[in-house]
Design an enzyme around this catalytic site. Structure first.
Site, short mmCIF file in Angstrom:
data_model
loop_
_atom_site.label_atom_id
_atom_site.label_comp_id
_atom_site.label_asym_id
_atom_site.label_seq_id
_atom_site.Cartn_x
_atom_site.Cartn_y
_atom_site.Cartn_z
N TYR A 37 63.73 37.25 30.57
CA TYR A 37 63.73 35.89 31.11
C TYR A 37 62.90 34.89 30.29
CZ TYR A 37 65.83 38.28 35.07
OH TYR A 37 66.65 39.03 35.86
N ASP A 102 79.42 29.29 50.65
CA ASP A 102 79.97 28.42 51.69
C ASP A 102 79.12 27.15 51.86
OD1 ASP A 102 81.88 30.35 51.99
OD2 ASP A 102 81.14 31.12 53.90
N HIS A 115 71.94 30.23 34.78
CA HIS A 115 71.22 31.50 34.64
C HIS A 115 70.47 31.52 33.32
CE1 HIS A 115 73.10 33.17 38.15
NE2 HIS A 115 74.26 32.70 37.70
N ARG A 126 75.92 42.48 37.94
CA ARG A 126 75.61 41.06 37.67
C ARG A 126 76.81 40.32 37.07
NH1 ARG A 126 69.87 40.94 38.19
NH2 ARG A 126 68.99 42.91 37.53
O1 CA2 Z 1 69.39 35.15 34.56
C1 CA2 Z 1 69.15 34.58 35.63
O2 CA2 Z 1 68.76 33.42 35.71
C2 CA2 Z 1 69.31 35.36 36.94
O3 CA2 Z 1 69.79 34.47 37.93
C3 CA2 Z 1 67.92 35.85 37.30
C4 CA2 Z 1 67.92 36.75 38.54
C5 CA2 Z 1 68.94 37.86 38.41
O4 CA2 Z 1 69.00 38.61 39.63
C6 CA2 Z 1 70.33 37.33 38.10
O5 CA2 Z 1 71.21 38.42 37.93
C7 CA2 Z 1 70.29 36.52 36.81
C8 CA2 Z 1 66.54 37.38 38.74
C9 CA2 Z 1 65.47 36.37 39.00
C10 CA2 Z 1 64.18 37.10 39.12
O6 CA2 Z 1 63.31 36.61 38.14
C11 CA2 Z 1 62.27 37.39 37.73
C12 CA2 Z 1 61.40 36.80 36.87
C13 CA2 Z 1 60.33 37.52 36.39
C14 CA2 Z 1 60.14 38.82 36.81
C15 CA2 Z 1 61.02 39.41 37.69
C16 CA2 Z 1 62.08 38.68 38.16
#
Ligand code: CA2
Length: 159
Positions: A37, A102, A115, A126
């Protein structure tokens, strides 16, 4: 209030608003899983979006929650709060939430899904976005830049 300040205040009052919604666990950004991320915190991302929106003549309002119900309420209230469009990272709810899908349709505002990661390069679960079909478009895989691209795309649609 006179002159420049008055003009600035009127401009701020009449600026169209973009709502940026962030879903569960995104408050942890920058602290864990930076290899997926990135190193930006959620505050860094919101700041970048606000700056970009401001340059394009929009005000940015942001909201983050881990609760599906709170996210749904926030989207539901958007039309009553004079919001012109929505940018949303539904995070984990992307892949599970018919209720968020919705809510986006019911709000009847142009929405862009965003994302940080490229969800199609990751685990199979995903690869499907339930919420994406309620949006005008989806931006994925560019980290913080995904969000800035989403602001630009939504602003272009709203102008
Ligand atoms: O890539 C993205 O922005 C996601 O929406 C991020 C989500 C994931 O479940 C999607 O599949 C893709 C996860 C967000 C959680 O973010 C974290 C950040 C740091 C540590 C752990 C989780």
């Amino acid at each position: 209030m006179r002159g420049f300040r008055r003009k600035q205040a009127i401009e701020e009052l009449t600026m169209k608003k973009i709502l940026l919604v962030n879903g569960p666990n995104l408050r942890l950004l920058g602290r864990r899983e930076p290899e997926i991320y990135g190193h930006d915190t959620l505050a860094d991302i919101v700041d970048a979006c606000r700056e970009c929106a401001g340059e394009l003549g929009f005000e940015l309002v942001d909201f983050q929650s881990d609760s599906e119900g709170e996210l749904i309420s926030c989207i539901g209230e958007a039309p009553l709060k004079d919001i012109a469009g929505i940018i949303i990272n539904p995070a984990g709810y992307t892949h599970t939430s018919v209720a968020l899908h919705d809510a986006l349709l019911a709000a009847d505002l142009p929405a862009v899904e965003v994302h940080l990661s490229n969800i199609f390069k990751r685990e199979d679960f995903r690869h499907t976005s339930i919420t994406g079909s309620a949006c005008i478009g989806v931006v994925a895989g560019f980290g913080k830049e995904s969000y800035v691209l989403a602001v630009r795309a939504l602003a272009a649609r709203l102008q």
